[in-house]
Design a protein around this motif. Sequence first.
Motif, PDB file in Angstrom:
ATOM      1  N   UNK A 173      17.750  -5.964 -34.086  1.00 56.81           N
ATOM      2  CA  UNK A 173      18.820  -5.778 -35.078  1.00 56.81           C
ATOM      3  C   UNK A 173      18.671  -6.628 -36.337  1.00 56.81           C
ATOM      4  N   UNK A 174      18.465  -7.966 -36.230  1.00 54.62           N
ATOM      5  CA  UNK A 174      18.420  -8.756 -37.465  1.00 54.62           C
ATOM      6  C   UNK A 174      17.115  -8.664 -38.242  1.00 54.62           C
ATOM      7  N   UNK A 234      31.624  -0.783 -30.249  1.00 56.29           N
ATOM      8  CA  UNK A 234      32.761  -1.675 -30.050  1.00 56.29           C
ATOM      9  C   UNK A 234      32.587  -2.917 -30.906  1.00 56.29           C
ATOM     10  N   UNK A 235      31.359  -3.477 -30.891  1.00 52.77           N
ATOM     11  CA  UNK A 235      31.079  -4.635 -31.727  1.00 52.77           C
ATOM     12  C   UNK A 235      31.171  -4.319 -33.201  1.00 52.77           C
ATOM     13  N   UNK A 236      30.706  -3.124 -33.594  1.00 52.81           N
ATOM     14  CA  UNK A 236      30.780  -2.734 -35.003  1.00 52.81           C
ATOM     15  C   UNK A 236      32.223  -2.648 -35.475  1.00 52.81           C
ATOM     16  N   UNK A 296      28.319  -9.408 -37.541  1.00 52.85           N
ATOM     17  CA  UNK A 296      27.121  -9.459 -38.371  1.00 52.85           C
ATOM     18  C   UNK A 296      25.913  -9.037 -37.543  1.00 52.85           C
ATOM     19  N   UNK A 297      24.837  -8.542 -38.206  1.00 48.29           N
ATOM     20  CA  UNK A 297      23.636  -8.151 -37.453  1.00 48.29           C
ATOM     21  C   UNK A 297      23.084  -9.260 -36.565  1.00 48.29           C
ATOM     22  N   UNK A 298      23.140 -10.506 -37.043  1.00 50.59           N
ATOM     23  CA  UNK A 298      22.638 -11.605 -36.223  1.00 50.59           C
ATOM     24  C   UNK A 298      23.499 -11.802 -34.976  1.00 50.59           C
ATOM     25  N   UNK A 299      24.810 -11.594 -35.115  1.00 51.93           N
ATOM     26  CA  UNK A 299      25.695 -11.702 -33.959  1.00 51.93           C
ATOM     27  C   UNK A 299      25.437 -10.581 -32.962  1.00 51.93           C
ATOM     28  N   UNK A 345      34.094 -12.254 -32.192  1.00 54.08           N
ATOM     29  CA  UNK A 345      32.761 -12.317 -31.593  1.00 54.08           C
ATOM     30  C   UNK A 345      32.772 -12.900 -30.179  1.00 54.08           C
ATOM     31  N   UNK A 346      33.455 -14.012 -29.966  1.00 54.69           N
ATOM     32  CA  UNK A 346      33.348 -14.731 -28.693  1.00 54.69           C
ATOM     33  C   UNK A 346      33.854 -13.909 -27.506  1.00 54.69           C
TER      34      UNK A 346
END
Length: 400
Positions: free
Chosen positions: A163-164, A243-245, A250-253, A305-306
């Motif tokens: 991804x990143x 779901x994350x989107x 962020x791409x790094x996350x 994020x967490x």
Amino acid sequence: MDATQSLSTTRPAMADRHLLGFMLAASLASTIGGLPFNSLPVMLGSLADSFGLTAQTVGLLGSICFAGYLLGTLGAPFWMNRLDWRVLTAVSALGTASAFAASAWVWSLPAMYVAWAAIGFFASTMTCLGMRILSDLPNKVRAFGVRQGVELSVTAAVLFALPPLVLAHFGYAGGALAVAAVVLLLGMSAWWVPMRPAPVFDDAQGQVLRSGLRLPAAAWLGVSVFFFFLVGNIGLWAFLERIGAGLKLAPTETGLVFAVLKLLGGVAAFSVAAFGDRLGRRAAFSLVLGGVGIGLLLLGSASSFVPFALGAWVWEFAFTCGCVFQTAAIARSDASGRAVLLVPAAFALSSMVGPGLAGQLLAQPGSGFGPLLMLALASSVIPLLATLLPTSLADEGSGL
């Protein structure tokens, strides 16, 4: 004599130094087959962003990929023991890599459907081959635990970088080419896989055991339970990145979540390999259900994020344990080694149904991800319910 005894006591003893080599080679070959599934969320997510695809179209793409996968697995029990396994590994790795590369250059949706169907078809042969080789080894839980651990560890490295470093800069086309390169690298395992299966011997007469096309009823029960377990969880997996989107990660996350997720899946698989035989089947599937439930609860309540990361990680750990336990049980149910070839078929069929069903659920106005999480939970209850069956068939087919 049960299936476990026949494999561990009647097959000519393999030298200990060869067991690890066969196990690792089979695991690397099987990793090729697992890459389309394991990279499914980020690759389909990138496709959705690059081409502006709807959730229904993305789900259909995933289903078409595994329609090709299913086509490859259905014939495997008939021809797998007749081919040179080293040639099969090389040809299938080349076919998988070529299909990924082709998908990077097509610009029409029908052509993308064809490319992903080809990806599924060639990848399925690698999964079947890895399963078939490992079914010859005496300790089923350990063998399939190591396979899953190796597969998920390699996948973790791919998902950490994809991804990143690739998708964020080069889009889907760059990601497809990168996965193709990884497949070719893994295809080098062809040099170490055995060429042919080892024969199974009958203790009484010392003759090679030849079985017909019929499989034990316990094997069919185990495969059926595995299918229902997979449907909801694979549906969730296909849209986990979405779901994350929705949380604006962020791409790094995103890369961190999926890399650690697969590392934890590898830890889960290796843990089952080390300790799985010490658990009864009811206790094992109770723990799996509890872990899946906790993960889904965290995902459903995530707003940052967490909690999203923790939910995904806990769910993956429990889901992987459930897959290893059930695969080992199916392998034990049939001494000929053919029943375990139905594991990829169950996986493929559930991967056709799961993403498509998930896409339909998400397409309902105002539904959110709640129905998808409930589907995954319902699927995870089924293996535990199967342990409550009072028949000897259930005991044989689902035992660890």
